[in-house]
Design a protein around this motif. Structure first.
Motif, short mmCIF file in Angstrom:
data_model
loop_
_atom_site.label_atom_id
_atom_site.label_comp_id
_atom_site.label_asym_id
_atom_site.label_seq_id
_atom_site.Cartn_x
_atom_site.Cartn_y
_atom_site.Cartn_z
N ASP A 99 0.82 -1.20 0.00
CA ASP A 99 0.00 0.00 0.00
C ASP A 99 0.86 1.26 0.00
OD1 ASP A 99 -2.69 0.80 -0.14
OD2 ASP A 99 -2.65 1.44 1.94
N PRO A 103 0.46 2.64 -4.04
CA PRO A 103 -0.90 2.96 -3.60
C PRO A 103 -1.95 2.89 -4.70
CG PRO A 103 0.51 4.92 -3.62
CD PRO A 103 1.40 3.74 -3.79
N SER A 104 -1.65 3.42 -5.90
CA SER A 104 -2.66 3.41 -6.96
C SER A 104 -2.86 2.00 -7.51
CB SER A 104 -2.26 4.37 -8.08
OG SER A 104 -0.98 4.02 -8.62
N GLU A 105 -1.76 1.26 -7.65
CA GLU A 105 -1.88 -0.12 -8.14
C GLU A 105 -2.60 -1.01 -7.14
OE1 GLU A 105 0.85 1.65 -8.01
OE2 GLU A 105 1.94 1.60 -9.91
N HIS A 106 -2.31 -0.80 -5.85
CA HIS A 106 -2.97 -1.60 -4.82
C HIS A 106 -4.47 -1.32 -4.79
CE1 HIS A 106 -2.79 -3.36 -0.48
NE2 HIS A 106 -3.03 -4.28 -1.38
N ALA A 107 -4.84 -0.08 -5.08
CA ALA A 107 -6.26 0.26 -5.15
C ALA A 107 -6.94 -0.54 -6.26
CB ALA A 107 -6.43 1.76 -5.38
N LEU A 108 -6.30 -0.65 -7.42
CA LEU A 108 -6.85 -1.46 -8.51
C LEU A 108 -6.98 -2.92 -8.10
CD1 LEU A 108 -4.88 0.02 -11.55
CD2 LEU A 108 -7.26 0.47 -10.93
N GLN A 111 -9.90 -3.34 -5.83
CA GLN A 111 -11.15 -3.21 -6.60
C GLN A 111 -11.42 -4.43 -7.46
OE1 GLN A 111 -10.53 0.39 -8.83
NE2 GLN A 111 -10.31 1.64 -6.97
#
Length: 364
Positions: A99, A103-108, A111
């Motif tokens: 994270d 952070p942005s990749e982990h959000a994907l 999701q």
């Protein structure tokens, strides 16, 4: 086509589960609770009639299925296609580390984006296709039979979605419990869910440290590496960990090092332990390359281990153990230089977990 009944179970607990560390397809063994969960599963399903047993070829799944297979008197057929999702470059990292770093990749990832690809891994869509095809092939291979399959949380998640119609990106509410039987039916090309394991209906596997606040035991550990990128490990008596002795192990292999003394830094402890256990001094320690925390038995008591690892390039040498205490002399039985391939292939107890992966990572 006659109906196939499939019992799908996740492996038992590992220390990496406790640490919330990405396991993926790394070959992580069960921890002490996981071993107890495997025995509990064998007791629970020991009177069931199974015609075949399949398992992921990863160690945590095989360790889980072995007590039950032994009780049933059935062989275990391993399938690479039953492995956990390959999470590539994230494997070995904690979820918190992922994270912070991505952070942005982990959000994907959270999701459940079907085509999101972790570098070096596989997409969720490809994973679902792999697992769905393998589970269906097993079911169609054994019409009219009852089959046990032991695998991973991700595999059970895909099984749940096959049987309920839940989409890949949709949230699944019921948790995937460790070493718990989940029952599915397959008939005429259609999956249905017969029963999903609920925690309230499970036998509680109690460990000696449950409900206790364990005293922390910080320790510096060292991984001496030779020119061939082999690591020096000591062989320790399981008198240091009676729970392994009770499982029939006379010894285990582990990294050298020991507890940080009061007022001492990890660096200072590493230098002291290296000198005392090998005779080496004046070595560049470098940065800490790996850390882990887990409940650890030492003698008759349990501690919360907090271990930091240093990798040092030393070349091959013979340890000078004249600095050993009498207790160390009685508990350390020998040493060996191990390659990553030897570590991956061994059936012996060896710590830290996934040391073969760590060696390859250090090789760069």
């Amino acid at each position: 086509m006659a109906r196939t009944r499939i019992c799908l179970a996740r492996h038992g607990e590992t220390n990496w589960n406790l640490e919330r560390r990405v396991q993926g397809q790394l070959n992580i063994p069960l921890n002490v609770r996981g071993v107890a969960q495997a025995e509990a599963l064998a007791r629970e399903l020991g009177s069931e009639r199974f015609d075949r047993i399949y398992s992921s070829d990863l160690r945590r799944a095989l360790q889980t299925v072995t007590p039950l297979a032994r009780r049933l008197g059935l062989p275990v057929e391993t399938r690479v296609a039953l492995r956990e999702k390959d999470d590539g470059a994230w494997q070995g990292m904690t979820f918190d580390d992922v994270d912070r770093a991505f952070p942005s990749e982990h959000a994907l990832h959270r999701q459940r984006q079907a085509e999101f690809l972790i570098p070096g891994g596989e997409t969720l869509a490809a994973f679902a296709d792999r697992v769905g095809a393998e589970l269906t092939a097993i079911a169609e291979r054994h019409p009219g039979e009852t089959v046990l399959v032991v695998a991973h949380a991700g595999v059970l998640d895909i099984g749940y979605r096959l049987a309920t119609g839940l989409g890949l990106s949709e949230k699944r509410d019921p948790p995937v419990l460790h070493a718990a039987p989940n029952w599915f039916l397959y008939e005429d090309g259609r999956w249905t869910l017969e029963r999903w394991a609920q925690e309230s209906a499970r036998e509680t596997v109690v460990m000696p440290y449950d409900g206790r606040t364990l005293e922390r035991r910080p320790a510096a550990r060292l991984l001496p590496l030779d020119a061939e990128h082999r690591v020096l490990l000591f062989r320790y008596s399981t008198r240091l960990s009676p729970i392994f002795e009770a499982q029939g192990y006379a010894h285990f292999w582990g990294s050298i090092g020991g507890a940080v003394e009061p007022g001492e830094t990890f660096d200072a402890a590493a230098r002291r332990e290296l000198a005392e256990e090998t005779g080496l001094t004046g070595v560049d320690l470098g940065e800490i390359v790996f850390s882990r925390e887990f409940p650890m038995q030492l003698g008759a008591d349990w501690f919360q281990a907090d271990e930091r690892f240093y990798a040092i390039r030393v070349g091959e040498f013979t340890p000078d153990t004249r600095g050993f205490t009498e207790v160390e002399r009685s508990d350390v039985l020998g040493w060996k230089w191990w390659s990553a391939a030897e570590i991956a292939a061994t059936q012996e107890l060896l710590f830290p977990e996934a040391l073969d992966w760590l060696l390859e990572k250090l090789r760069g």
